[in-house]
Write a protein that holds these residues in place. Structure first.
Motif, PDB file in Angstrom:
ATOM      1  N   HIS A 174      -7.879  -3.756  -0.240  1.00 37.68           N
ATOM      2  CA  HIS A 174      -6.546  -3.446  -0.774  1.00 37.68           C
ATOM      3  C   HIS A 174      -6.417  -4.036  -2.177  1.00 37.68           C
ATOM      4  O   HIS A 174      -6.734  -5.214  -2.402  1.00 37.68           O
ATOM      5  CB  HIS A 174      -5.469  -4.030   0.137  1.00 37.68           C
ATOM      6  N   ASN A 175      -6.005  -3.177  -3.121  1.00 36.79           N
ATOM      7  CA  ASN A 175      -5.946  -3.589  -4.531  1.00 36.79           C
ATOM      8  C   ASN A 175      -7.291  -4.130  -4.997  1.00 36.79           C
ATOM      9  O   ASN A 175      -7.363  -5.066  -5.792  1.00 36.79           O
ATOM     10  CB  ASN A 175      -4.849  -4.645  -4.754  1.00 36.79           C
ATOM     11  N   GLN A 194      -7.906   2.379  -0.311  1.00 37.93           N
ATOM     12  CA  GLN A 194      -7.755   0.915  -0.348  1.00 37.93           C
ATOM     13  C   GLN A 194      -6.784   0.508   0.752  1.00 37.93           C
ATOM     14  O   GLN A 194      -5.656   0.087   0.468  1.00 37.93           O
ATOM     15  CB  GLN A 194      -7.211   0.456  -1.693  1.00 37.93           C
TER      16      GLN A 194
END
Length: 434
Positions: A174-175, A194
């Motif tokens: 994620h990110n 993501q």
């Protein structure tokens, strides 16, 4: 040892990990493959024939094919089958067709695979794959719709090429888009998965496999710049792996560093798709390797890739060899512990397609010629649960075979010296001059 500065070295090592579906690579000249044998039953003879890596080769051998299956294997005087035999491929060393377990269909020459002229695709497939004996390949990251279109055309017989397994679109933390992808257009970046939650990861896995992927590729660790590595949430990685396994697929993981390997093992990875050379002095300790072997995690070494990347950065040869030596020592410790190696080169990202150097580096790391042959044949067949169909040259098996110009037991570079390649009984490649 004087490694590259952290950011430059990370850029040099992991640039190839860009989501390959959106990256184009320049092509090179190719040899156009020949057509199929003229008759349903045909014969090829050889000075040696390797039935399997764990069996002694047969001298003065022959192999009879009927359609897409092996009808018989023997030695001495071959049976008469008429004029449809593979005369041009006689006289070499015969082995089961090879699998390259790390490729990317990213070259512009593979674009628009659903409609591109068959001969154009066959030339590209020969240039990158079939001229080196690959009858099965694993695409570890590409634009899924295009790769499945190419796979379908090969399976239908419209295009001569290897069997394709694909991981489709990777999942990132994620990110956690790697810094080397940030130059991509915003609409492309938005399409890179993501997942922030377990459910998002599970949905993405289901979508990929429903669209034709054979497994899932996870980036459990992604370099995001300034020396930072963003790591995938362990629960998310485990959920993606569990969902993949529930649907019958395999989980392939890019690890980046030894901690990434540990995360991959904990999540339930089936295949680690690279050794690691980051950070400086990187090593896989005994408990990590023992855990990998206990959980039957396979490794694709991609040793040549590290030289390729470091050479692009003009790293001095003596420094480069010390860095590559880290990966070789990881591989040696892993095979000494009984781990399963799958051959793979990362071609498609890497534009130097010749695998001869990879074979030499694997041998330098301690692999015997027959261990290398297993990494090309019986190992990947078992890993993908296809051992009843391919990987050995026995009656009833798929007629996937390669004819080499010399014995790789004497020189492992002979694995790259291919005379002819057959997939499911069809002649995919024949070297000019034979």
């Amino acid at each position: 040892m004087h490694p590259l500065p952290t950011e430059s070295r990370v850029r040099a090592i992991v640039r190839m990990l860009a989501f390959a579906g959106f990256v184009s690579m320049a092509g090179c000249a190719s040899t156009q493959p020949a057509g199929t044998p003229a008759e349903k039953r045909w014969l090829v003879t050889g000075s040696l024939l390797y039935v399997a890596p764990d069996r002694p080769p047969l001298a003065n051998a022959w192999l009879l094919v009927n359609g897409d299956k092996i009808e018989a294997v023997g030695t001495g005087s071959p049976p008469a089958v008429g004029s449809g035999s593979a005369q041009a491929c006689n006289g070499g060393v015969i082995a089961a067709g090879f699998q390259n377990s790390h490729v990317h269909f990213t070259d512009d020459s593979f674009a628009n695979a659903a409609t591109r002229a068959p001969k154009e695709l066959e030339q590209s497939l020969a240039r990158m794959l079939t001229r080196f004996g690959y009858t099965t390949v694993v695409d570890t990251g590409s634009q899924l719709a295009n790769t499945t279109a190419l796979r379908q055309r090969i399976a239908s017989g419209a295009v001569l090429g290897p069997e394709i397994l694909t991981a489709g679109s990777p999942l990132y933390p994620h990110n956690g888009i790697p810094f080397y992808l940030r130059q991509l257009q915003p609409e492309i970046l938005r399409r890179l998965a993501q997942p922030a939650t377990v459910e998002e990861a599970s949905v993405q896995v289901r979508r990929n496999l429903a669209d034709g992927a054979n497994g899932t590729k996870l980036f459990v660790a992604a370099p995001v710049g300034q020396g930072e590595i963003r790591r995938m949430n362990p629960q998310i990685a485990s959920a993606a792996a569990d969902e993949t396994h529930r649907l019958g697929g395999l989980v392939m993981v890019h690890p980046t560093d030894p901690d990434g390997v540990r995360s991959a093992v904990a999540a339930g990875a089936d295949i680690i798709v690279h050794t690691t050379i980051d950070p400086a002095g990187s090593s896989w300790d005994a408990p990590l390797i023992a855990g990998m072997v206990a959980r039957k995690v396979s490794v694709v070494p991609t040793l040549k890739l590290w030289r390729y990347e470091l050479d692009k950065e003009q790293v001095p040869a003596e420094v480069r060899e010390k860095i590559v030596g880290l990966a070789e020592r990881q591989l040696k410790a892993y095979i000494d512990a009984g781990g399963q190696v799958l051959f793979g080169t990362d071609v498609g990202y890497m534009t130097d397609f010749d695998p001869a150097e990879e074979y030499s580096l694997m041998a330098r790391a301690g692999m015997t010629p027959m261990q290398i042959l297993a990494s090309l044949t019986t190992g990947p067949a078992a890993r993908w649960r296809k051992e009843a169909l391919r990987g050995r040259l026995e009656t009833g098996m798929s007629a996937d075979l390669v004819v080499l110009n010399g014995d790789p037991a004497a020189d492992v570079k002979r694995f790259a010296d291919v005379k002819c390649t057959f997939g499911a009984g069809r002649l995919l490649f024949q070297r000019e001059g034979f």
